[in-house]
Scaffold this motif. Structure first.
Motif, mmCIF file in Angstrom:
data_model
loop_
_atom_site.group_PDB
_atom_site.id
_atom_site.type_symbol
_atom_site.label_atom_id
_atom_site.label_comp_id
_atom_site.label_asym_id
_atom_site.label_seq_id
_atom_site.Cartn_x
_atom_site.Cartn_y
_atom_site.Cartn_z
ATOM 1 N N VAL A 5 27.923 47.553 41.903
ATOM 2 C CA VAL A 5 28.422 46.162 42.810
ATOM 3 C C VAL A 5 28.563 44.697 41.653
ATOM 4 N N LYS A 6 27.318 44.333 41.255
ATOM 5 C CA LYS A 6 27.061 42.973 40.967
ATOM 6 C C LYS A 6 28.166 43.081 39.352
ATOM 7 N N ALA A 7 28.709 43.750 38.653
ATOM 8 C CA ALA A 7 28.954 44.200 37.663
ATOM 9 C C ALA A 7 31.172 43.505 38.059
ATOM 10 N N HIS A 8 31.480 44.708 38.872
ATOM 11 C CA HIS A 8 32.755 44.658 39.932
ATOM 12 C C HIS A 8 32.475 43.246 40.834
ATOM 13 N N TYR A 9 31.373 42.620 40.588
ATOM 14 C CA TYR A 9 31.926 41.569 41.961
ATOM 15 C C TYR A 9 32.100 40.311 40.618
ATOM 16 N N ARG A 10 31.638 40.257 39.422
ATOM 17 C CA ARG A 10 31.625 39.215 37.843
ATOM 18 C C ARG A 10 32.483 39.291 37.741
ATOM 19 N N MET A 11 32.967 41.031 37.165
ATOM 20 C CA MET A 11 34.442 40.654 36.893
ATOM 21 C C MET A 11 35.620 40.224 37.367
ATOM 22 N N ALA A 12 35.731 40.245 38.792
ATOM 23 C CA ALA A 12 36.548 40.087 39.673
ATOM 24 C C ALA A 12 35.940 38.426 39.917
ATOM 25 N N SER A 13 35.300 37.902 39.582
ATOM 26 C CA SER A 13 34.796 36.634 39.794
ATOM 27 C C SER A 13 35.492 35.767 38.286
ATOM 28 N N ALA A 14 35.359 36.458 37.094
ATOM 29 C CA ALA A 14 35.786 36.000 35.822
ATOM 30 C C ALA A 14 37.427 35.808 35.714
ATOM 31 N N MET A 15 37.935 37.244 36.393
ATOM 32 C CA MET A 15 39.512 37.379 36.684
ATOM 33 C C MET A 15 39.506 36.381 37.407
ATOM 34 N N PHE A 16 39.275 35.691 38.014
ATOM 35 C CA PHE A 16 40.284 35.259 39.497
ATOM 36 C C PHE A 16 40.120 33.757 38.436
ATOM 37 N N ALA A 17 38.811 33.131 37.812
ATOM 38 C CA ALA A 17 38.342 32.357 37.475
ATOM 39 C C ALA A 17 40.087 31.617 36.388
ATOM 40 N N ALA B 91 39.371 37.526 49.670
ATOM 41 C CA ALA B 91 39.678 36.373 50.833
ATOM 42 C C ALA B 91 40.033 35.898 49.842
ATOM 43 N N LYS B 92 39.250 34.937 49.243
ATOM 44 C CA LYS B 92 40.219 33.649 48.584
ATOM 45 C C LYS B 92 41.524 33.935 47.293
ATOM 46 N N ILE B 93 41.301 35.007 47.002
ATOM 47 C CA ILE B 93 41.979 35.781 46.231
ATOM 48 C C ILE B 93 43.491 36.508 47.211
ATOM 49 N N LEU B 94 43.111 37.008 47.971
ATOM 50 C CA LEU B 94 44.786 37.335 48.577
ATOM 51 C C LEU B 94 45.402 35.966 49.211
ATOM 52 N N GLU B 95 44.643 34.711 49.598
ATOM 53 C CA GLU B 95 44.762 33.369 49.810
ATOM 54 C C GLU B 95 45.581 32.472 48.607
ATOM 55 N N LYS B 96 44.492 33.087 47.714
ATOM 56 C CA LYS B 96 45.648 32.260 46.485
ATOM 57 C C LYS B 96 46.455 33.328 45.978
ATOM 58 N N GLN B 97 46.863 34.398 45.826
ATOM 59 C CA GLN B 97 47.865 35.152 45.755
ATOM 60 C C GLN B 97 49.410 34.752 46.721
ATOM 61 N N LYS C 276 54.378 29.547 46.124
ATOM 62 C CA LYS C 276 55.147 28.337 44.558
ATOM 63 C C LYS C 276 56.033 29.091 43.961
ATOM 64 N N GLN C 277 55.775 30.292 42.962
ATOM 65 C CA GLN C 277 56.533 31.245 42.689
ATOM 66 C C GLN C 277 58.270 31.608 43.215
ATOM 67 N N LYS C 278 58.006 31.714 44.594
ATOM 68 C CA LYS C 278 59.722 31.742 44.762
ATOM 69 C C LYS C 278 60.177 30.193 45.503
ATOM 70 N N LYS C 279 59.367 29.358 45.631
ATOM 71 C CA LYS C 279 59.761 28.417 45.267
ATOM 72 C C LYS C 279 61.168 27.571 43.753
ATOM 73 N N ILE C 280 59.923 28.206 42.785
ATOM 74 C CA ILE C 280 60.507 27.819 40.964
ATOM 75 C C ILE C 280 61.760 29.198 41.377
#
Length: 388
Positions: free
Chosen positions: A173-185, A214-220, A226-230
């Protein structure tokens, strides 16, 4: 009479009272000179203590000086089997990580992984479950090093370590979480979401993964807005450009680009007031040149129905024309063939442009203004400067 006891501690008179005479008190033999020298300062004492492995806080305290005690301790790290050595490096890395010394921790984890790659010697004893232990250690070292890479913002290295750990154990699980965090960054939200979902499939109640998802969904959602406006803005610009092209074509106005467009900021050919309507008025940026004096004026929006006279009435008299030479003047524009055409001051701009003889180069109209008394002189000079 003064008497003294044998050890020289006190001296009294015969009457038992304390004597006021000077008494030499001896404490035994004199100390050697080395022990009577001035003592070290506190800083010097601490520096000396740090040279001892017992008081040392960092190997950097040794400096370049050879220290047998330190070398003995360092040699102990490489004693034992590969798994024991790797475990030692892992423990040192964990200590550095707890102190948030991420660079040092990463180095220790890397050393542990390097040890596991060293071929076994034939004489080394191998436990029955040694391979399993080494594989488990490799997984732990990779996941821990991934944390260091994440904290040091080495996001690609973090994902590579996580992927290597997941190849060993897909349920880490830690590997999944840290990979997700890196991709999010690095704003790779789709990849971050996939890593999050994979981790939650292993542990659906994991709080850190749930919060990150939840942070990923909010950011998406924010990026989608923003993409729609562009995209909407791009669609509007494309429609405006199409309408402008149609308006120029309907008026038979020629354009030519040389890929050397002048810097005119926001001044451009456009339809006003409504850039989406063919019924709107075309306006052009116009530069007024005074070639005989190397001077110029700029008109940001010259309407197609306007005359040159209206603008010259605003520009004249010229502040640098002290003899008012330009009070009587003539206007000329270059033709498509490289010649000149005279522009009557009461003639509308559209009539000059739609005749087919004049073209708008790089989105800018150029008009030459010369004193009437010197017009023929300038025209002849212009003709001579043109290539045949």
């Amino acid at each position: 009479m003064v008497s003294s006891d044998n050890d020289g501690v006190s001296a009294r008179t015969a009457g038992g009272g304390q004597s006021t005479a000077n008494v030499v008190i001896e404490h035994g033999p004199s100390l050697p000179p080395s022990m009577t020298e001035p003592k070290q300062s506190v800083d010097e004492l601490v520096a000396d203590l740090k040279k001892s492995p017992f008081f040392m806080t960092s190997l950097e305290d040794v400096g370049a000086e050879y220290n047998p005690g330190v070398e003995a301790i360092k040699a102990l790290i490489y004693e034992g089997s590969r798994s024991e050595q790797a475990s030692n490096f892992r423990e040192q890395g964990n200590e550095d990580a707890r102190s948030k010394n991420w660079t040092d921790a990463r180095e220790q984890y890397s050393k542990g992984l390097a040890v596991l790659k060293v071929p076994r010697r034939s004489e080394d004893p191998v436990a029955d479950d040694e391979d399993k232990t080494e594989l488990m250690l490799k997984e732990l070292l990779l996941v821990n090093r991934a944390l260091c890479q994440l904290e040091l913002r080495n996001y690609r290295s973090c994902t590579l370590d996580c992927m290597a750990a997941l190849q060993i154990n897909p349920r880490n699980v830690k590997a999944h979480y840290r990979m997700a965090s890196a991709m999010f960054a690095i704003h790779k939200l789709a990849e971050a979401a996939i890593a999050c979902r994979a981790g939650l499939m292993v542990d659906s109640t994991n709080a850190t993964l749930t919060a990150l998802q939840a942070k990923i969904l909010e950011k998406q959602k924010a990026m989608d807005v923003k993409q729609k406006k562009i995209q909407e803005e791009a669609d509007i610009k494309r429609k405006q450009a199409t309408t402008l092209t149609q308006a120029l074509k309907a008026r038979q106005i020629k354009l030519r680009n040389t890929n050397q467009s002048p810097e005119t900021k926001d001044a451009e050919i456009k339809l006003v007031p409504d850039p989406m309507s063919l019924k709107s008025t075309l306006v052009f940026p116009v530069v007024i040149l005074y070639p005989l004096h190397l001077q110029s004026d700029f008109i940001k929006a010259f309407g197609e129905e306007q005359t040159l006279q209206g603008h010259l009435e605003y520009l004249l008299p010229l502040p640098w024309d002290t003899i008012e030479e330009y009070s009587s003047n003539e206007a000329y524009m270059e033709t498509v063939s490289g010649g000149l055409i005279k522009w009557g001051k009461k003639v509308e701009l559209l009539k000059v442009l739609s005749g087919g003889k004049v073209e708008v180069v790089d989105g800018l109209i150029k008009v030459n203004i010369v004193p009437k008394s010197r017009a023929s002189e300038w025209v002849e000079s212009f003709k001579k400067s043109r290539p045949k």
